[in-house]
Write an enzyme that holds these catalytic residues in place. Structure first.
Site: not given
Ligand SMILES: O=C(O)CCC(=O)N[C@@H](C(=O)O)c1ccccc1
Length: 368
Positions: A135, A161, A163, A189, A214, A239, A263, A291
């Site tokens: 990510s 991925k 953001k 995402d 996403e 998600d 998750k 994640g």
């Molecule tokens: O690789 C990881 O653990 C993070 C993956 C990711 O982008 N998580 C995002 C999400 O929205 O899924 C997230 C980021 C920060 C806090 C919560 C969630």
């Protein structure tokens, strides 16, 4: 098993670089870890709630409070506890899925360690290595983004991925496609940053052949996602909206998503996560493991889940060094784009005492 007590431990882990999403920037990850103690064995669980209620309504100190006052005492009253009894026992307490999930996996870890059974086998894993995506946060500039993506591709990640948020979407996607070509597995995402009125704008992502977009809309706007799905060719993945197997079945039935990010913390635990997996497999909906910037404790458990048959897309279970210079467990290292699924009993990892103490900001013992 009978619960002896639970240790609540808060750690603060500095990220190797700021991680910016549409709802904020993370510099340090505050993580609530649980150590469940029973006469037979101990078990570890990681609560994925953030420090602030920005990803969802839960946040770390509120999770500690609901665990201390309600959830742990409720489990303490169960004489023959096992992981399957955790969710039903905690059901009267509304919500708090991340707090419940942390307690359930810690109980499950203790139970499995006592039996010498790996979590992966308990859940039904079919592979011993997991394809890994990564990510990539919102960056200060396009050149900075391209350097970051180049580094991750060089490291071997199998999927990128990005953001996105209004003002940072078409340009970064176009730049990554132009620089790295159409062969790179690429998805975006939005973390709920868009509205139904943005449909025409989001449709401008369609030519870039993304794997998925996403959670473009609000987590409660399932109908909006169903409408959007008819206006985009890019598959919609949910998600934040998917908080249970029922929510997954409803979203799929409404046509709100064709891919699901699972998750375990968001859905109340690994057993519910497996139920969501099973619902999605029954509807030919691919899933992948999301994640929450987990430490090696949560990362290990996520890998066991990501090895189930329906997890056919690379997830966000990246190597430890994606986020942390030093993990609280032995680090997970990427090998040819994959991570090995732990094979030991339970979650298959233990915290390294010295590493754990170095980032611990508080510990609290709750006897039952
Ligand atoms: O690789 C990881 O653990 C993070 C993956 C990711 O982008 N998580 C995002 C999400 O929205 O899924 C997230 C980021 C920060 C806090 C919560 C969630």
């Amino acid at each position: 098993m009978k619960l002896t007590g639970v240790e609540l431990r808060t750690v603060e882990m500095p990220l190797v670089a700021p991680f910016r999403t549409s709802f904020g920037t993370q510099q340090v990850r505050e993580i609530l870890l649980l150590r469940v103690v029973t006469p037979e064995a101990e078990g570890w669980g990681e609560c994925v709630a953030m420090s602030d209620p920005l990803y969802s309504s839960e946040y770390a100190s509120a999770c500690a409070d609901v665990l201390r006052r309600f959830l742990i005492p409720a489990l303490g009253r169960i004489r023959d506890l096992d992981a399957t009894r955790v969710a039903p026992t905690l059901a009267p307490f509304k919500g708090h899925r991340m707090a419940k999930a942390a307690l359930e996996i810690a109980v499950l870890d203790a139970e499995l360690r006592a039996r010498g059974m790996p979590l992966s086998r308990e859940l039904g894993a079919v592979r011993d290595r997991v394809d890994c995506g990564v990510s990539v946060g919102i960056m200060e500039s396009i050149p900075q983004l391209l350097d970051a993506v180049a580094g991750y591709l060089d490291a071997g990640y199998l999927r990128i991925k990005l953001k996105i948020e209004p003002g940072w979407d078409l340009e970064p996607v176009r730049a990554v496609r132009e620089r790295f070509g159409d062969g790179v597995a690429l998805q975006v995402d939005a973390n709920t940053a868009y509205h139904r009125t943005d449909a025409r704008h989001l449709a401008r992502l369609d030519p870039f052949d993304l794997l998925l977009i996403e959670q473009p809309l609000d987590e409660e706007d399932v109908l909006g996602h169903a409408q959007l799905a008819r206006q985009l060719t890019t598959p919609i993945c949910l998600d934040e909206s998917i908080v249970s197997a029922r929510a997954a079945a409803d979203a799929i039935a409404l046509g709100a998503c064709s891919i699901v990010n699972i998750k375990p913390g968001r859905v109340g635990g690994f057993l519910e996560a497996r139920r969501i997996h099973d619902v999605c497999v029954a509807h030919d909906v691919p899933v992948w493991c999301g994640g929450m910037l987990e430490s090696g404790i949560g990362r290990a458990a996520n890998l066991a889940l990501a090895a189930l048959p329906g997890f056919t897309l690379p997830g966000d279970t990246s190597a430890s060094d994606r986020y942390y210079a030093r993990d609280v467990t032995e680090p997970f290292r990427l090998d040819r784009g994959q991570l090995a699924v732990p094979t030991g009993p339970g979650i298959g990892v233990e915290p390294i005492a010295e590493a754990l103490d170095a980032v611990t900001t508080s510990t609290e013992w709750i006897a039952v």
